[in-house]
Motif scaffolding. Structure first.
Motif, PDB file in Angstrom:
ATOM      1  N   LEU A 181       0.735  -1.105   0.267  1.00 53.96           N
ATOM      2  CA  LEU A 181      -0.020   0.094  -0.130  1.00 53.96           C
ATOM      3  C   LEU A 181       0.870   1.269   0.261  1.00 53.96           C
ATOM      4  O   LEU A 181       1.839   1.283   0.958  1.00 53.96           O
ATOM      5  CB  LEU A 181      -0.906   0.063   1.383  1.00 53.96           C
ATOM      6  N   ALA A 218      -6.654   6.303   2.498  1.00 54.53           N
ATOM      7  CA  ALA A 218      -6.170   5.059   2.156  1.00 54.53           C
ATOM      8  C   ALA A 218      -7.353   4.469   1.590  1.00 54.53           C
ATOM      9  O   ALA A 218      -7.343   3.660   0.368  1.00 54.53           O
ATOM     10  CB  ALA A 218      -5.375   4.485   3.099  1.00 54.53           C
ATOM     11  N   ASP A 269     -10.206   5.553   0.562  1.00 56.89           N
ATOM     12  CA  ASP A 269     -10.994   6.257  -0.434  1.00 56.89           C
ATOM     13  C   ASP A 269     -12.546   6.618   0.487  1.00 56.89           C
ATOM     14  O   ASP A 269     -13.507   6.710  -0.328  1.00 56.89           O
ATOM     15  CB  ASP A 269     -11.664   5.353  -1.622  1.00 56.89           C
ATOM     16  N   VAL A 283      -2.994   7.044  -4.052  1.00 62.56           N
ATOM     17  CA  VAL A 283      -3.005   5.646  -3.291  1.00 62.56           C
ATOM     18  C   VAL A 283      -3.070   4.760  -4.387  1.00 62.56           C
ATOM     19  O   VAL A 283      -3.753   4.612  -5.263  1.00 62.56           O
ATOM     20  CB  VAL A 283      -4.176   5.492  -2.694  1.00 62.56           C
ATOM     21  N   THR A 284      -1.867   3.712  -4.144  1.00 60.26           N
ATOM     22  CA  THR A 284      -1.760   2.576  -4.932  1.00 60.26           C
ATOM     23  C   THR A 284      -1.901   1.375  -4.222  1.00 60.26           C
ATOM     24  O   THR A 284      -1.166   1.488  -2.890  1.00 60.26           O
ATOM     25  CB  THR A 284      -0.615   2.720  -5.917  1.00 60.26           C
ATOM     26  N   VAL A 285      -2.146   0.238  -4.742  1.00 65.45           N
ATOM     27  CA  VAL A 285      -1.974  -0.994  -4.157  1.00 65.45           C
ATOM     28  C   VAL A 285      -1.238  -2.072  -4.986  1.00 65.45           C
ATOM     29  O   VAL A 285      -1.609  -2.193  -6.342  1.00 65.45           O
ATOM     30  CB  VAL A 285      -3.320  -1.742  -3.635  1.00 65.45           C
ATOM     31  N   ARG A 316      -6.167   1.414  -6.844  1.00 68.28           N
ATOM     32  CA  ARG A 316      -6.760   0.505  -5.710  1.00 68.28           C
ATOM     33  C   ARG A 316      -8.323   0.193  -6.063  1.00 68.28           C
ATOM     34  O   ARG A 316      -9.067   1.124  -6.594  1.00 68.28           O
ATOM     35  CB  ARG A 316      -6.850   1.606  -4.574  1.00 68.28           C
ATOM     36  N   ASP A 317      -8.582  -1.015  -5.622  1.00 63.49           N
ATOM     37  CA  ASP A 317      -9.999  -1.420  -5.909  1.00 63.49           C
ATOM     38  C   ASP A 317     -10.278  -1.648  -4.446  1.00 63.49           C
ATOM     39  O   ASP A 317      -9.541  -2.047  -3.437  1.00 63.49           O
ATOM     40  CB  ASP A 317      -9.821  -2.737  -6.321  1.00 63.49           C
ATOM     41  N   ARG A 318     -11.494  -1.035  -4.170  1.00 60.62           N
ATOM     42  CA  ARG A 318     -12.003  -1.223  -2.584  1.00 60.62           C
ATOM     43  C   ARG A 318     -12.188  -2.407  -2.154  1.00 60.62           C
ATOM     44  O   ARG A 318     -11.799  -2.632  -0.920  1.00 60.62           O
ATOM     45  CB  ARG A 318     -13.617  -0.516  -2.633  1.00 60.62           C
ATOM     46  N   ASP A 365      -9.604  -4.821  -2.428  1.00 67.26           N
ATOM     47  CA  ASP A 365      -8.590  -4.869  -1.819  1.00 67.26           C
ATOM     48  C   ASP A 365      -8.306  -4.414  -0.341  1.00 67.26           C
ATOM     49  O   ASP A 365      -7.295  -5.212   0.217  1.00 67.26           O
ATOM     50  CB  ASP A 365      -7.266  -4.181  -2.613  1.00 67.26           C
ATOM     51  N   LEU A 366      -9.240  -3.539   0.090  1.00 71.87           N
ATOM     52  CA  LEU A 366      -8.832  -3.141   1.560  1.00 71.87           C
ATOM     53  C   LEU A 366     -10.187  -3.472   2.339  1.00 71.87           C
ATOM     54  O   LEU A 366     -11.195  -3.119   2.168  1.00 71.87           O
ATOM     55  CB  LEU A 366      -8.901  -1.658   1.364  1.00 71.87           C
TER      56      LEU A 366
END
Ligand SMILES: Nc1ncnc2c1ncn2[C@@H]1O[C@H](COP(=O)(O)OP(=O)(O)O)[C@@H](O)[C@H]1O
Ligand SMILES: [Mg+2]
Length: 233
Positions: free
Chosen positions: A2, A47, A49, A58-60, A65-67, A69-70
């Motif tokens: 992250l 982080a 969103d 923000v990148t993963v 970033r896909d929601r 993923d978090l």
């Protein structure tokens, strides 16, 4: 990994994060410390969103970033108390299920996966109890199992042990560290106790007034971590 880079967040005119850079690697538990109002929760929301950022990205794992993923774990434990522990964990999979299947009850594969997540947090034997009948520490471990059932790459926890007694706090933090180390997740936890951060975190970031003032390994003496918490003079 992250990666938050150059994150600036304003509430109205007032900036509360000033171009903050923070990274959390896979396999790492990062603790974020800071006085009340220093911007810890805002950083976590940025982080996830959940708050608009004025600047930064923000990148993963190097990509957008896909929601899904978090996964989030909160201070106040959000479980449906009168539903079973297992149903609460299954809910972690909702994001990837078609609406129809969740209305008809969770499919068997999901229930099996949720059971495995409960085993992971040591609560498989409580699967069929009402969530509300568990202790606070156990409920937070159920919340962690639900987060796992989401199959995230990143876990974001905002003061996950603030409402727990010391023994339960140790257990939940040891669990978060284990998820990082064993499952290879990137785990970011906002903590308010430097001693807990020193014992469990692989790295500590200190925030002060919306800026990073410390980023390093927690050393044996926690004094430097306590300094981050002192109010700005
Ligand atoms: N929704 C909001 N609207 C306006 N100001 C906010 C909002 N949320 C937080 N703040 C302010 O932003 C600053 C940082 O808050 P927060 O990120 O919650 O800090 P922490 O989690 O470190 O205590 C504080 O001064 C707080 O009052
Ligand atoms: Mg907060």
């Amino acid at each position: 990994m992250l990666a938050l880079s150059g994150i600036t967040v304003r509430y109205g005119e007032r900036p509360v994060l000033h171009g903050v850079d923070v990274t959390v690697s896979r396999g790492e538990l990062l603790a974020v410390l800071g006085a009340n109002g220093s911007g810890k929760s805002t950083l976590l929301r940025a982080a996830a969103d959940l708050v608009p950022v004025a600047a930064g990205q923000v990148t993963v794992d190097g990509g957008p970033r896909d929601r899904l993923d978090l996964a989030l774990v909160f201070q106040r434990i959000h479980l449906v108390r009168r539903r079973s522990v297992l149903d609460n964990v299954c809910a972690g999979a909702l994001g990837r299920l078609p609406l129809r299947s969740s209305l008809l009850g969770f499919p068997r594969e999901v229930r099996e996966e949720a059971m495995a997540c409960l085993e992971r947090v040591g609560l498989a034997d409580r699967a069929h109890d009402r969530a509300g009948s568990l202790s606070g520490g156990q409920q937070q471990r159920v919340a962690v199992a639900r987060a796992l059932c989401q199959r995230p790459r990143v876990v974001l926890a905002d003061e996950p042990v603030s409402a727990l007694d010391p023994a339960a706090s140790e257990q939940v933090l040891a669990l978060l560290a284990e998820l990082a180390h064993v499952e290879g997740l990137a785990v970011l936890a906002v903590l308010h106790q430097p001693a807990l951060a020193a014992r469990h975190a692989d790295r500590v970031v200190g925030l002060r007034d919306g800026r990073v003032v410390l980023d390093g390994r927690p050393d044996q003496s926690v004094d430097s971590l306590y300094q981050v918490l002192e109010p700005v003079s």
